[in-house]
Scaffold this active site. Structure first.
Site, short mmCIF file in Angstrom:
data_model
loop_
_atom_site.label_atom_id
_atom_site.label_comp_id
_atom_site.label_asym_id
_atom_site.label_seq_id
_atom_site.Cartn_x
_atom_site.Cartn_y
_atom_site.Cartn_z
N SER A 34 0.83 -1.20 0.00
CA SER A 34 0.00 0.00 0.00
C SER A 34 0.88 1.27 0.00
CB SER A 34 -0.95 -0.03 1.20
OG SER A 34 -1.93 0.97 1.09
N ASP A 43 -9.86 -3.78 -5.38
CA ASP A 43 -9.28 -3.12 -4.21
C ASP A 43 -10.08 -1.85 -3.91
OD1 ASP A 43 -7.66 -1.55 -2.47
OD2 ASP A 43 -5.86 -2.54 -3.19
N HIS A 57 -7.58 -5.23 -0.66
CA HIS A 57 -6.43 -4.39 -0.35
C HIS A 57 -5.55 -5.09 0.67
CE1 HIS A 57 -4.26 -0.58 -0.27
NE2 HIS A 57 -4.15 -0.74 1.04
#
Length: 342
Positions: free
Chosen positions: A151, A278, A307
């Site tokens: 991320s 996501d 995610h």
């Protein structure tokens, strides 16, 4: 025209959408990793906490010496408000150490459980601390290093690789990143859609708590009188992150910090895995046309995964995740072919 190679990922039937694939592993997966913590001082009188893991019998001796090391080291960068205990990172460390890698999970300033000393926290375009960590690992004698990010940590990793380009230290051989908001402004807007507001709430709760904690020892530095009006990450970054780090406003921060513009400069084999469902990622985070133009960057866009999720189809929530197997196979592959197939 070449096509992006299809992904092999398939989710468990009971986790049928991106939110479930994101939330269930985050809340209910239990991964325990034995870390050896080390604190190092930074040049600006701050500190970074490093968590080491591997099959070393005596980590104290490892950290004190600088002899050449035969084992490869994976340096892992966590996501926004994450840490070395975040399930996606701890699971990856657990799997990689079993494959013969040493792992170094480092914490951004304020993310290791103790507030950092300086006024600034961290932001997801800041690559100086990652560079400092890499130089420190090199000083410990590691001759083969891989970078990995999740991320926000993926954005930092890609931006660093692109900034360094062909000047990247030759010990860094490959990189793997997952669930990366390569376009920060687009992702901020995606998180403001009704179905993703829960993520805004969770991030803002911890971010605002940190600001208030630091403001208590640095009165007058932060505009805390407006903190209660902040409802989204974008609002938080406009009020705090951007001005605290020398950006004109949140748009300037996101524009200059997005890794998308740096990806063409990457010179080492790099795998980017972003799931199409996501809930953090906007359409700009799936740059298929760019992917077709880059000989060193693999982009894999599975339909499912959520995610930082990618739970296994079988084996239960605490099993080995597809992302862990995918990362290890990429790092261990000695004869990588071109990223795309016809």
């Amino acid at each position: 025209m070449p096509l992006i190679a299809p992904s092999s990922y398939q989710p468990p039937a009971r986790l049928w959408n991106g939110h479930l694939q994101t939330i269930i592993p985050s809340l209910f997966r239990k991964v325990t990793v034995s870390y050896n913590r080390e604190r190092i001082e930074t040049p600006d009188d701050d500190f970074l906490d490093l968590d080491w893991s591997g099959e070393q019998s005596n980590w104290d001796a490892v950290l004190e010496s600088d002899v050449a090391r035969s084992k490869p080291l994976v340096i892992l960068s966590h996501g926004l408000e994450g840490s070395s205990t975040s399930q996606y990172l701890a699971g990856m460390v657990s799997h990689l150490t079993k494959q013969g890698f040493d792992c170094l999970a480092w914490h951004y300033r304020s993310c290791s459980g103790e507030m950092n000393r300086q006024q600034r926290f961290y932001h997801i375009g800041e690559t100086g601390d990652l560079h400092f960590i890499i130089q420190y690992a090199l000083s410990k004698g590691y001759q083969t290093i891989y970078l990995m990010g999740f991320s926000a940590g993926g954005n930092v990793t890609l931006k660093y690789l692109g900034e360094q380009g062909k000047s990247l230290h030759p010990a860094i051989r490959k990189a793997v990143v997952f669930s990366v908001p390569v376009d920060l402004l687009g992702s901020a807007h995606r998180l403001e859609q009704w179905d993703s507001l829960v993520y805004n709430y969770r991030f803002n709760r911890t971010l605002k708590r940190k600001v208030l904690q630091k403001a208590a020892v640095m009165p007058g530095v932060f505009p805390t009188e407006r903190i209660e009006k902040v409802r989204t990450i974008r609002e938080f970054d406009d009020l705090f992150t951007a001005p605290q780090n020398g950006f004109r406003d949140v748009t300037d921060y996101y524009t200059r910090s997005s890794s998308l513009q740096f990806i063409p400069g990457i010179a080492v084999p790099t795998l980017i895995v972003n799931a199409k469902n996501d809930p953090f990622l906007s359409p700009e985070c799936f740059p298929e046309q760019l992917a077709r133009e880059l000989p060193t960057v693999w982009m894999e866009f599975p339909e499912q995964g959520g995610h930082c999720g990618f739970p296994p189809r079988t084996g239960g929530i605490n099993g080995t995740y597809w992302s862990e197997e995918r990362a290890a196979s990429f790092l261990l592959e000695s004869n990588l072919t071109q990223p795309y197939v016809d």
